[in-house]
Scaffold this motif. Structure first.
Motif, PDB file in Angstrom:
ATOM      1  N   TRP A 226     -23.972 -64.283  18.009  1.00  0.00           N
ATOM      2  CA  TRP A 226     -23.736 -65.048  19.167  1.00  0.00           C
ATOM      3  C   TRP A 226     -22.873 -63.924  19.487  1.00  0.00           C
ATOM      4  CZ3 TRP A 226     -22.788 -69.182  22.495  1.00  0.00           C
ATOM      5  CH2 TRP A 226     -21.532 -69.374  22.768  1.00  0.00           C
ATOM      6  N   VAL A 227     -22.180 -63.236  19.173  1.00  0.00           N
ATOM      7  CA  VAL A 227     -21.026 -61.989  19.497  1.00  0.00           C
ATOM      8  C   VAL A 227     -21.674 -61.453  20.010  1.00  0.00           C
ATOM      9  CG1 VAL A 227     -19.775 -59.830  18.311  1.00  0.00           C
ATOM     10  CG2 VAL A 227     -19.557 -62.153  17.635  1.00  0.00           C
ATOM     11  N   ARG A 228     -23.251 -61.010  19.952  1.00  0.00           N
ATOM     12  CA  ARG A 228     -23.921 -59.566  20.137  1.00  0.00           C
ATOM     13  C   ARG A 228     -24.671 -60.507  21.438  1.00  0.00           C
ATOM     14  NH1 ARG A 228     -27.387 -55.599  20.041  1.00  0.00           N
ATOM     15  NH2 ARG A 228     -27.225 -55.608  17.593  1.00  0.00           N
ATOM     16  N   ALA A 229     -24.340 -62.026  21.851  1.00  0.00           N
ATOM     17  CA  ALA A 229     -24.634 -62.412  23.462  1.00  0.00           C
ATOM     18  C   ALA A 229     -23.632 -61.967  23.948  1.00  0.00           C
ATOM     19  CB  ALA A 229     -24.986 -63.927  23.284  1.00  0.00           C
ATOM     20  N   LEU A 230     -22.587 -61.743  23.476  1.00  0.00           N
ATOM     21  CA  LEU A 230     -20.767 -62.066  24.400  1.00  0.00           C
ATOM     22  C   LEU A 230     -21.057 -60.557  24.887  1.00  0.00           C
ATOM     23  CD1 LEU A 230     -18.427 -64.262  21.754  1.00  0.00           C
ATOM     24  CD2 LEU A 230     -19.626 -64.820  24.385  1.00  0.00           C
ATOM     25  N   ARG A 231     -21.238 -59.390  23.647  1.00  0.00           N
ATOM     26  CA  ARG A 231     -21.195 -58.515  23.796  1.00  0.00           C
ATOM     27  C   ARG A 231     -22.090 -57.465  25.561  1.00  0.00           C
ATOM     28  NH1 ARG A 231     -22.937 -53.163  19.689  1.00  0.00           N
ATOM     29  NH2 ARG A 231     -24.955 -54.202  20.806  1.00  0.00           N
ATOM     30  N   TRP A 232     -23.271 -58.618  25.226  1.00  0.00           N
ATOM     31  CA  TRP A 232     -24.348 -58.604  26.322  1.00  0.00           C
ATOM     32  C   TRP A 232     -23.867 -58.669  27.413  1.00  0.00           C
ATOM     33  CZ3 TRP A 232     -29.385 -60.851  27.062  1.00  0.00           C
ATOM     34  CH2 TRP A 232     -30.588 -60.570  28.067  1.00  0.00           C
ATOM     35  N   ARG A 233     -23.131 -59.769  27.611  1.00  0.00           N
ATOM     36  CA  ARG A 233     -22.712 -60.575  29.088  1.00  0.00           C
ATOM     37  C   ARG A 233     -21.889 -59.800  29.546  1.00  0.00           C
ATOM     38  NH1 ARG A 233     -18.960 -64.390  29.540  1.00  0.00           N
ATOM     39  NH2 ARG A 233     -20.094 -65.933  31.260  1.00  0.00           N
ATOM     40  N   LEU A 234     -20.851 -58.697  28.797  1.00  0.00           N
ATOM     41  CA  LEU A 234     -20.005 -57.809  29.092  1.00  0.00           C
ATOM     42  C   LEU A 234     -20.232 -57.041  29.753  1.00  0.00           C
ATOM     43  CD1 LEU A 234     -16.995 -57.015  26.582  1.00  0.00           C
ATOM     44  CD2 LEU A 234     -16.813 -59.226  28.687  1.00  0.00           C
ATOM     45  N   LEU A 235     -21.284 -56.567  29.589  1.00  0.00           N
ATOM     46  CA  LEU A 235     -21.735 -55.050  30.364  1.00  0.00           C
ATOM     47  C   LEU A 235     -23.248 -55.722  32.119  1.00  0.00           C
ATOM     48  CD1 LEU A 235     -24.751 -53.782  26.956  1.00  0.00           C
ATOM     49  CD2 LEU A 235     -22.367 -52.741  28.060  1.00  0.00           C
ATOM     50  N   MET A 236     -22.783 -56.744  31.724  1.00  0.00           N
ATOM     51  CA  MET A 236     -23.727 -57.280  32.749  1.00  0.00           C
ATOM     52  C   MET A 236     -22.605 -56.890  33.949  1.00  0.00           C
ATOM     53  SD  MET A 236     -26.117 -60.237  31.496  1.00  0.00           S
ATOM     54  CE  MET A 236     -26.667 -60.598  29.637  1.00  0.00           C
ATOM     55  N   GLU A 237     -20.845 -57.453  33.438  1.00  0.00           N
ATOM     56  CA  GLU A 237     -19.832 -57.422  34.410  1.00  0.00           C
ATOM     57  C   GLU A 237     -19.901 -56.691  35.569  1.00  0.00           C
ATOM     58  OE1 GLU A 237     -16.774 -58.518  31.983  1.00  0.00           O
ATOM     59  OE2 GLU A 237     -16.786 -60.551  31.708  1.00  0.00           O
ATOM     60  N   PRO A 238     -20.170 -55.458  35.768  1.00  0.00           N
ATOM     61  CA  PRO A 238     -19.664 -54.604  35.974  1.00  0.00           C
ATOM     62  C   PRO A 238     -20.902 -54.869  37.177  1.00  0.00           C
ATOM     63  CG  PRO A 238     -19.696 -53.103  33.855  1.00  0.00           C
ATOM     64  CD  PRO A 238     -19.685 -54.914  33.938  1.00  0.00           C
ATOM     65  N   MET A 239     -22.274 -55.068  36.634  1.00  0.00           N
ATOM     66  CA  MET A 239     -22.846 -55.291  38.098  1.00  0.00           C
ATOM     67  C   MET A 239     -22.640 -56.346  38.928  1.00  0.00           C
ATOM     68  SD  MET A 239     -26.134 -54.303  36.418  1.00  0.00           S
ATOM     69  CE  MET A 239     -26.616 -55.655  34.853  1.00  0.00           C
ATOM     70  N   GLY A 240     -21.722 -57.869  38.363  1.00  0.00           N
ATOM     71  CA  GLY A 240     -21.895 -58.348  39.292  1.00  0.00           C
ATOM     72  C   GLY A 240     -21.602 -59.809  38.987  1.00  0.00           C
ATOM     73  N   TYR A 241     -22.390 -59.708  37.298  1.00  0.00           N
ATOM     74  CA  TYR A 241     -23.189 -61.358  36.720  1.00  0.00           C
ATOM     75  C   TYR A 241     -22.602 -61.110  36.288  1.00  0.00           C
ATOM     76  CZ  TYR A 241     -26.976 -59.461  39.578  1.00  0.00           C
ATOM     77  OH  TYR A 241     -27.467 -58.849  40.745  1.00  0.00           O
ATOM     78  N   THR A 242     -22.484 -62.659  35.618  1.00  0.00           N
ATOM     79  CA  THR A 242     -21.321 -63.122  34.441  1.00  0.00           C
ATOM     80  C   THR A 242     -22.265 -64.715  34.676  1.00  0.00           C
ATOM     81  OG1 THR A 242     -20.409 -64.794  36.286  1.00  0.00           O
ATOM     82  CG2 THR A 242     -19.480 -63.023  35.044  1.00  0.00           C
ATOM     83  N   PRO A 243     -23.914 -64.503  33.515  1.00  0.00           N
ATOM     84  CA  PRO A 243     -25.214 -65.657  33.020  1.00  0.00           C
ATOM     85  C   PRO A 243     -23.796 -66.417  31.946  1.00  0.00           C
ATOM     86  CG  PRO A 243     -25.015 -63.738  31.930  1.00  0.00           C
ATOM     87  CD  PRO A 243     -24.068 -63.587  32.931  1.00  0.00           C
ATOM     88  N   SER A 244     -24.420 -67.899  31.913  1.00  0.00           N
ATOM     89  CA  SER A 244     -23.369 -68.727  31.401  1.00  0.00           C
ATOM     90  C   SER A 244     -23.558 -67.740  29.428  1.00  0.00           C
ATOM     91  CB  SER A 244     -24.057 -70.061  31.052  1.00  0.00           C
ATOM     92  OG  SER A 244     -25.264 -70.382  30.788  1.00  0.00           O
ATOM     93  N   ARG A 245     -22.866 -68.331  28.751  1.00  0.00           N
ATOM     94  CA  ARG A 245     -22.514 -67.954  27.213  1.00  0.00           C
ATOM     95  C   ARG A 245     -23.822 -68.054  26.794  1.00  0.00           C
ATOM     96  NH1 ARG A 245     -17.656 -68.511  28.211  1.00  0.00           N
ATOM     97  NH2 ARG A 245     -15.485 -66.236  28.436  1.00  0.00           N
ATOM     98  N   ALA A 246     -24.264 -69.753  26.756  1.00  0.00           N
ATOM     99  CA  ALA A 246     -24.918 -70.705  26.052  1.00  0.00           C
ATOM    100  C   ALA A 246     -26.452 -69.433  26.820  1.00  0.00           C
ATOM    101  CB  ALA A 246     -25.915 -71.450  26.738  1.00  0.00           C
ATOM    102  N   ASN A 247     -26.718 -69.565  27.648  1.00  0.00           N
ATOM    103  CA  ASN A 247     -28.528 -69.049  28.064  1.00  0.00           C
ATOM    104  C   ASN A 247     -28.617 -67.657  27.968  1.00  0.00           C
ATOM    105  OD1 ASN A 247     -29.755 -71.295  30.108  1.00  0.00           O
ATOM    106  ND2 ASN A 247     -28.486 -70.285  31.785  1.00  0.00           N
ATOM    107  N   THR A 248     -27.357 -66.365  27.770  1.00  0.00           N
ATOM    108  CA  THR A 248     -27.839 -65.273  26.944  1.00  0.00           C
ATOM    109  C   THR A 248     -28.256 -65.376  25.338  1.00  0.00           C
ATOM    110  OG1 THR A 248     -25.470 -64.964  28.567  1.00  0.00           O
ATOM    111  CG2 THR A 248     -26.218 -63.403  26.688  1.00  0.00           C
ATOM    112  N   PHE A 249     -27.130 -66.624  24.458  1.00  0.00           N
ATOM    113  CA  PHE A 249     -27.302 -66.586  23.068  1.00  0.00           C
ATOM    114  C   PHE A 249     -28.461 -67.117  23.255  1.00  0.00           C
ATOM    115  CE2 PHE A 249     -27.831 -69.814  19.894  1.00  0.00           C
ATOM    116  CZ  PHE A 249     -27.131 -68.307  18.563  1.00  0.00           C
ATOM    117  N   PHE A 250     -29.615 -67.987  23.517  1.00  0.00           N
ATOM    118  CA  PHE A 250     -30.625 -68.490  23.883  1.00  0.00           C
ATOM    119  C   PHE A 250     -32.198 -67.120  23.681  1.00  0.00           C
ATOM    120  CE2 PHE A 250     -28.615 -73.172  25.332  1.00  0.00           C
ATOM    121  CZ  PHE A 250     -28.781 -72.855  23.754  1.00  0.00           C
ATOM    122  N   ALA A 251     -31.108 -66.091  25.236  1.00  0.00           N
ATOM    123  CA  ALA A 251     -31.982 -65.069  25.666  1.00  0.00           C
ATOM    124  C   ALA A 251     -32.085 -64.101  24.373  1.00  0.00           C
ATOM    125  CB  ALA A 251     -31.622 -65.004  26.624  1.00  0.00           C
ATOM    126  N   VAL A 252     -30.951 -64.234  23.222  1.00  0.00           N
ATOM    127  CA  VAL A 252     -31.212 -63.144  22.107  1.00  0.00           C
ATOM    128  C   VAL A 252     -31.553 -63.783  21.123  1.00  0.00           C
ATOM    129  CG1 VAL A 252     -29.534 -62.146  20.808  1.00  0.00           C
ATOM    130  CG2 VAL A 252     -28.850 -61.919  23.031  1.00  0.00           C
TER     131      VAL A 252
END
Length: 331
Positions: free
Chosen positions: A61-87
């Protein structure tokens, strides 16, 4: 050679390496070692399995949250659930073919969050770079906190071979490694019918991805959150290893220093073969020799830790595959 055939050959190569390492780790076990392993596993404290699984899922879950931070500078904020499921889907894919998971978790998030695949791939490359740096830092901490560790490595793996300890031997190892790389590169070019120019272009492309990754991390909106999540991630990994120590009576006396050393070795094993099969337990076994734990018990610890991590991935990876279309049914 078709792409499918090449994938199958790569899988067979990695799987074959894993099977070989399983055999290699078992071949020198005596009847006494096998009996000791059986008795130790029978007396194991398996009440720590659930806490271990909890720690692992929290780390994902922490890895998913960290990965999500890397998308923010590009203007994307996917849902935490989808990011976790993808991981988790990516981890599940890595059980079959090494590094396939990185591609699959990007394509999964592309499908459900409409984020361009190539941009996601760049963030994953950056994430792996950060992990590599983190692993080097952990290795440095292990060596600093255990000054005797270097001597133990020399005595354990190079005893009776003084000439290997001479500085000149390092040059020969470097030359040998370079020759192997050249041979592998030549075989790759011949199998794929590529030229030296294609190889250089591929190297240039990788370098470009790395540079793009550096730009992304430079523009992070919450850089300290990223650092804290990275520390939390590797702390949870270390806690998982420590939980594994507590499952066996013979290893329950080991602490955080030993857990960091085992984590560094095991992380390399997870990369070497599909899902770390064979390689993970083998490297843990050899690492525990540094702490005077015999081959049998070291192998038992390695397999317990591997089963714990693999079980978490198989269970929650499969659940994530089921949950993705349900969670996104209205999209």
């Amino acid at each position: 050679m078709t792409k499918r055939l090449k994938t199958i050959l790569q899988y067979c190569l990695f799987l074959g390496l894993g099977i070989f390492l399983i055999w290699w780790s078992l071949k020198d076990l005596t009847a006494s070692d096998r009996q000791e392993i059986t008795q130790s596993l029978q007396k194991g404290n398996y009440g720590y399995i659930f806490p271990g699984l909890t720690v692992l899922i929290l780390s994902h879950w922490v890895r998913a949250l960290r990965w999500r931070l890397l998308m923010e500078p590009m203007g994307y904020t996917p849902s935490r659930a989808n990011t976790f499921f993808a991981v988790m889907v990516g981890y599940l894919a890595n059980q079959a073919v090494p590094r396939l998971g990185e591609v699959l978790r990007c394509s999964t998030l592309t499908r459900y969050e409409k984020i361009p695949f190539d941009k996601l791939l760049g963030t994953v490359i950056l994430e792996r770079m950060v992990d590599a740096i983190s692993l080097l830092i952990l290795l440095g901490l292990a060596m600093i906190s255990q000054p005797y560790l270097y001597d133990s490595i020399i005595q354990t793996f190079f005893a009776g071979s003084a000439e290997k300890q001479e500085s000149g031997s390092i040059l020969w190892y470097f030359i040998g490694g370079l020759i192997v790389l050249l041979i592998v590169g030549g075989i790759w070019m011949r199998m794929t019918k590529r030229s030296l120019k294609d190889l250089l272009n591929a190297t240039k492309k990788i370098g470009l991805h790395v540079w793009q990754g550096f730009i992304t991390i430079k523009n992070l909106k919450r850089p300290w959150t990223f650092v804290l999540l990275t520390i939390a991630l590797w702390s949870l990994y270390t806690l998982c290893v420590y939980t594994g120590f507590l499952m066996l009576q013979e290893t329950s006396g080991f602490g955080w220093k030993e857990a960091i050393t085992v984590l560094c070795a095991g992380s390399l094993g997870m990369i070497a073969t599909p899902g770390g099969i064979g390689a993970y337990a083998f490297l843990v076994q050899k690492t525990m020799l540094l702490y005077q734990l015999n081959n049998g018990m070291g192998l038992a610890l390695g397999w317990i830790l591997w089963f714990l991590q693999t079980g978490a991935v198989l269970i929650f990876g499969a659940l994530s595959l089921i949950a993705l279309p349900i969670y996104n049914k209205n999209k």
